[in-house]
Design a protein around this motif. Structure first.
Motif, PDB file in Angstrom:
ATOM      1  N   TYR A 126      11.873  -7.487  64.613  1.00  0.00           N
ATOM      2  CA  TYR A 126      12.598  -8.441  65.451  1.00  0.00           C
ATOM      3  C   TYR A 126      13.609  -9.237  64.637  1.00  0.00           C
ATOM      4  CZ  TYR A 126       9.106  -7.198  68.860  1.00  0.00           C
ATOM      5  OH  TYR A 126       8.310  -6.485  69.721  1.00  0.00           O
ATOM      6  N   ASP A 127      14.767  -9.497  65.252  1.00  0.00           N
ATOM      7  CA  ASP A 127      15.805 -10.306  64.622  1.00  0.00           C
ATOM      8  C   ASP A 127      15.585 -11.789  64.900  1.00  0.00           C
ATOM      9  OD1 ASP A 127      17.442  -7.996  63.782  1.00  0.00           O
ATOM     10  OD2 ASP A 127      17.679  -7.715  65.953  1.00  0.00           O
ATOM     11  N   THR A 128      15.121 -12.073  66.109  1.00  0.00           N
ATOM     12  CA  THR A 128      14.878 -13.451  66.539  1.00  0.00           C
ATOM     13  C   THR A 128      13.422 -13.596  66.936  1.00  0.00           C
ATOM     14  OG1 THR A 128      17.153 -13.726  67.323  1.00  0.00           O
ATOM     15  CG2 THR A 128      15.500 -15.235  68.225  1.00  0.00           C
ATOM     16  N   ILE A 129      12.796 -14.635  66.410  1.00  0.00           N
ATOM     17  CA  ILE A 129      11.419 -14.974  66.786  1.00  0.00           C
ATOM     18  C   ILE A 129      11.452 -16.361  67.413  1.00  0.00           C
ATOM     19  CG2 ILE A 129       9.049 -15.364  66.012  1.00  0.00           C
ATOM     20  CD1 ILE A 129       9.956 -12.493  65.468  1.00  0.00           C
ATOM     21  N   ILE A 130      10.964 -16.434  68.637  1.00  0.00           N
ATOM     22  CA  ILE A 130      10.820 -17.722  69.316  1.00  0.00           C
ATOM     23  C   ILE A 130       9.328 -18.011  69.347  1.00  0.00           C
ATOM     24  CG2 ILE A 130      11.153 -19.003  71.458  1.00  0.00           C
ATOM     25  CD1 ILE A 130      13.499 -17.012  72.031  1.00  0.00           C
ATOM     26  N   TYR A 131       8.940 -19.128  68.749  1.00  0.00           N
ATOM     27  CA  TYR A 131       7.525 -19.491  68.714  1.00  0.00           C
ATOM     28  C   TYR A 131       7.297 -20.735  69.563  1.00  0.00           C
ATOM     29  CZ  TYR A 131       2.930 -20.878  67.668  1.00  0.00           C
ATOM     30  OH  TYR A 131       1.620 -21.225  67.853  1.00  0.00           O
ATOM     31  N   GLY A 132       6.275 -20.699  70.399  1.00  0.00           N
ATOM     32  CA  GLY A 132       5.925 -21.852  71.223  1.00  0.00           C
ATOM     33  C   GLY A 132       4.480 -22.257  71.043  1.00  0.00           C
ATOM     34  N   GLY A 133       4.262 -23.560  70.943  1.00  0.00           N
ATOM     35  CA  GLY A 133       2.904 -24.086  70.824  1.00  0.00           C
ATOM     36  C   GLY A 133       2.828 -25.499  71.372  1.00  0.00           C
ATOM     37  N   GLY A 134       1.643 -25.860  71.825  1.00  0.00           N
ATOM     38  CA  GLY A 134       1.417 -27.206  72.336  1.00  0.00           C
ATOM     39  C   GLY A 134       1.237 -28.201  71.198  1.00  0.00           C
ATOM     40  N   ILE A 135       1.455 -29.454  71.525  1.00  0.00           N
ATOM     41  CA  ILE A 135       1.246 -30.545  70.574  1.00  0.00           C
ATOM     42  C   ILE A 135      -0.094 -31.182  70.918  1.00  0.00           C
ATOM     43  CG2 ILE A 135       2.057 -32.808  69.807  1.00  0.00           C
ATOM     44  CD1 ILE A 135       3.951 -30.690  68.871  1.00  0.00           C
ATOM     45  N   TYR A 136      -0.990 -31.196  69.933  1.00  0.00           N
ATOM     46  CA  TYR A 136      -2.315 -31.803  70.103  1.00  0.00           C
ATOM     47  C   TYR A 136      -2.585 -32.709  68.918  1.00  0.00           C
ATOM     48  CZ  TYR A 136      -2.803 -28.147  73.559  1.00  0.00           C
ATOM     49  OH  TYR A 136      -2.595 -27.335  74.638  1.00  0.00           O
ATOM     50  N   GLY A 137      -2.774 -33.982  69.193  1.00  0.00           N
ATOM     51  CA  GLY A 137      -3.030 -34.935  68.113  1.00  0.00           C
ATOM     52  C   GLY A 137      -1.913 -34.938  67.083  1.00  0.00           C
ATOM     53  N   GLY A 138      -0.686 -34.703  67.530  1.00  0.00           N
ATOM     54  CA  GLY A 138       0.458 -34.706  66.640  1.00  0.00           C
ATOM     55  C   GLY A 138       0.704 -33.398  65.902  1.00  0.00           C
ATOM     56  N   SER A 139      -0.175 -32.426  66.057  1.00  0.00           N
ATOM     57  CA  SER A 139      -0.046 -31.156  65.341  1.00  0.00           C
ATOM     58  C   SER A 139       0.361 -30.044  66.309  1.00  0.00           C
ATOM     59  CB  SER A 139      -1.384 -30.812  64.682  1.00  0.00           C
ATOM     60  OG  SER A 139      -1.255 -29.689  63.856  1.00  0.00           O
ATOM     61  N   LEU A 140       1.103 -29.076  65.790  1.00  0.00           N
ATOM     62  CA  LEU A 140       1.553 -27.943  66.598  1.00  0.00           C
ATOM     63  C   LEU A 140       0.468 -26.871  66.652  1.00  0.00           C
ATOM     64  CD1 LEU A 140       3.915 -26.519  68.109  1.00  0.00           C
ATOM     65  CD2 LEU A 140       4.583 -25.575  65.891  1.00  0.00           C
ATOM     66  N   ASN A 141       0.058 -26.528  67.840  1.00  0.00           N
ATOM     67  CA  ASN A 141      -0.929 -25.474  68.031  1.00  0.00           C
ATOM     68  C   ASN A 141      -0.347 -24.159  67.512  1.00  0.00           C
ATOM     69  OD1 ASN A 141      -3.291 -24.276  68.927  1.00  0.00           O
ATOM     70  ND2 ASN A 141      -2.625 -24.105  71.038  1.00  0.00           N
ATOM     71  N   GLY A 142      -1.071 -23.499  66.634  1.00  0.00           N
ATOM     72  CA  GLY A 142      -0.611 -22.236  66.071  1.00  0.00           C
ATOM     73  C   GLY A 142       0.170 -22.383  64.794  1.00  0.00           C
ATOM     74  N   ASN A 143       0.200 -23.586  64.226  1.00  0.00           N
ATOM     75  CA  ASN A 143       0.944 -23.759  62.976  1.00  0.00           C
ATOM     76  C   ASN A 143       0.391 -22.865  61.873  1.00  0.00           C
ATOM     77  OD1 ASN A 143      -0.881 -25.436  61.125  1.00  0.00           O
ATOM     78  ND2 ASN A 143      -0.838 -26.717  62.944  1.00  0.00           N
ATOM     79  N   ASP A 144      -0.872 -22.493  61.967  1.00  0.00           N
ATOM     80  CA  ASP A 144      -1.458 -21.575  60.990  1.00  0.00           C
ATOM     81  C   ASP A 144      -0.784 -20.202  61.059  1.00  0.00           C
ATOM     82  OD1 ASP A 144      -2.612 -21.316  63.573  1.00  0.00           O
ATOM     83  OD2 ASP A 144      -4.442 -20.427  62.769  1.00  0.00           O
ATOM     84  N   TRP A 145      -0.448 -19.733  62.264  1.00  0.00           N
ATOM     85  CA  TRP A 145       0.247 -18.443  62.420  1.00  0.00           C
ATOM     86  C   TRP A 145       1.633 -18.524  61.788  1.00  0.00           C
ATOM     87  CZ3 TRP A 145       4.750 -16.617  64.563  1.00  0.00           C
ATOM     88  CH2 TRP A 145       4.849 -15.229  64.679  1.00  0.00           C
ATOM     89  N   LEU A 146       2.331 -19.624  62.028  1.00  0.00           N
ATOM     90  CA  LEU A 146       3.662 -19.798  61.452  1.00  0.00           C
ATOM     91  C   LEU A 146       3.597 -19.790  59.926  1.00  0.00           C
ATOM     92  CD1 LEU A 146       4.969 -22.530  63.884  1.00  0.00           C
ATOM     93  CD2 LEU A 146       5.970 -20.267  63.595  1.00  0.00           C
ATOM     94  N   LYS A 147       2.655 -20.519  59.357  1.00  0.00           N
ATOM     95  CA  LYS A 147       2.548 -20.580  57.894  1.00  0.00           C
ATOM     96  C   LYS A 147       2.144 -19.231  57.303  1.00  0.00           C
ATOM     97  CE  LYS A 147       0.224 -24.544  58.143  1.00  0.00           C
ATOM     98  NZ  LYS A 147      -0.495 -25.776  57.801  1.00  0.00           N
ATOM     99  N   ARG A 148       1.263 -18.527  57.990  1.00  0.00           N
ATOM    100  CA  ARG A 148       0.825 -17.207  57.516  1.00  0.00           C
ATOM    101  C   ARG A 148       1.990 -16.211  57.489  1.00  0.00           C
ATOM    102  NH1 ARG A 148      -3.447 -17.255  60.727  1.00  0.00           N
ATOM    103  NH2 ARG A 148      -2.505 -15.937  62.306  1.00  0.00           N
ATOM    104  N   ASN A 149       2.934 -16.377  58.402  1.00  0.00           N
ATOM    105  CA  ASN A 149       4.066 -15.462  58.518  1.00  0.00           C
ATOM    106  C   ASN A 149       5.365 -16.068  57.987  1.00  0.00           C
ATOM    107  OD1 ASN A 149       3.062 -12.997  60.103  1.00  0.00           O
ATOM    108  ND2 ASN A 149       2.210 -14.722  61.228  1.00  0.00           N
ATOM    109  N   GLN A 150       5.259 -17.123  57.229  1.00  0.00           N
ATOM    110  CA  GLN A 150       6.428 -17.870  56.773  1.00  0.00           C
ATOM    111  C   GLN A 150       7.447 -17.012  56.041  1.00  0.00           C
ATOM    112  OE1 GLN A 150       6.000 -21.769  54.980  1.00  0.00           O
ATOM    113  NE2 GLN A 150       7.321 -21.140  53.294  1.00  0.00           N
ATOM    114  N   GLU A 151       6.999 -16.183  55.135  1.00  0.00           N
ATOM    115  CA  GLU A 151       7.928 -15.409  54.322  1.00  0.00           C
ATOM    116  C   GLU A 151       8.871 -14.578  55.184  1.00  0.00           C
ATOM    117  OE1 GLU A 151       7.844 -11.937  50.942  1.00  0.00           O
ATOM    118  OE2 GLU A 151       6.144 -13.317  51.011  1.00  0.00           O
TER     119      GLU A 151
END
Length: 176
Positions: free
Chosen positions: A42-67
């Motif tokens: 994919y050329d473009t990745i759109i990521y969506g997650g809810g905000i819970y207690g100030g944190s983005l739901n799924g931020n672990d997926w984003l960090k795991r795929n950061q590179e």
């Protein structure tokens, strides 16, 4: 625009509604974080997650795929109860994103924020606890904003601010 994937993590359904709509509007592939295995095509990745207690739901997926994400056109959208058209709310959202995402990811991504829904009776135990604390804090305030009043009402009846038309600026951005 290239090949686009919309990836999301949704706990209660609002983020999934936005992700599904965005996917249809952009004729993109739609995946939950549990479903997608490879984003390299994919050329473009759109990521969506809810905000819970100030944190983005799924931020672990984003960090795991950061590179690989930092080599793509990355758009992140948040979904929460706070009205993103209020500057103070956007500042709070960005503060939360800065705490849960790496500086590199946040610098690389274009961020959009949308309003979600809340049905207190359907919340998981942890989220009910967080909201109960929030309700107590709000009840103790002498002056409350319109958002805070709406949030207090959600204890007794569901509130739903999902507005699919709010994604139009993001759709335009992706198509440019």
């Amino acid at each position: 625009m290239g090949k686009t994937a919309v990836v999301y993590r949704s706990e209660y359904g609002s983020t999934k509604k936005y992700a599904t709509y965005i996917g249809k509007q952009l004729q993109a592939h739609l995946f939950s974080t549990d479903e997608i295995k490879d984003i390299s095509d994919y050329d473009t990745i759109i990521y969506g997650g809810g905000i819970y207690g100030g944190s983005l739901n799924g931020n672990d997926w984003l960090k795991r795929n950061q590179e690989i994400l930092c080599k793509k056109n990355l758009i992140i959208f948040t979904c929460g109860i706070s009205n993103p058209s209020v500057e103070k709310n956007m500042e709070t959202i960005y503060t939360g994103l800065k705490q849960c995402l790496t500086e590199e990811l946040l610098r690389h991504a274009k961020v959009f924020s949308f309003r979600g829904a809340l049905d207190f009776k359907k919340l998981k135990f942890t989220h009910k606890g967080m909201m109960t604390v929030m309700f107590q804090i709000l009840k103790g305030k002498k002056e409350r904003s319109v958002d805070e009043e709406e949030l207090l009402k959600s204890r007794k009846e569901p509130i739903d601010f999902v507005d699919l038309s709010a994604v139009e600026p993001m759709i335009t951005y992706v198509k440019e």
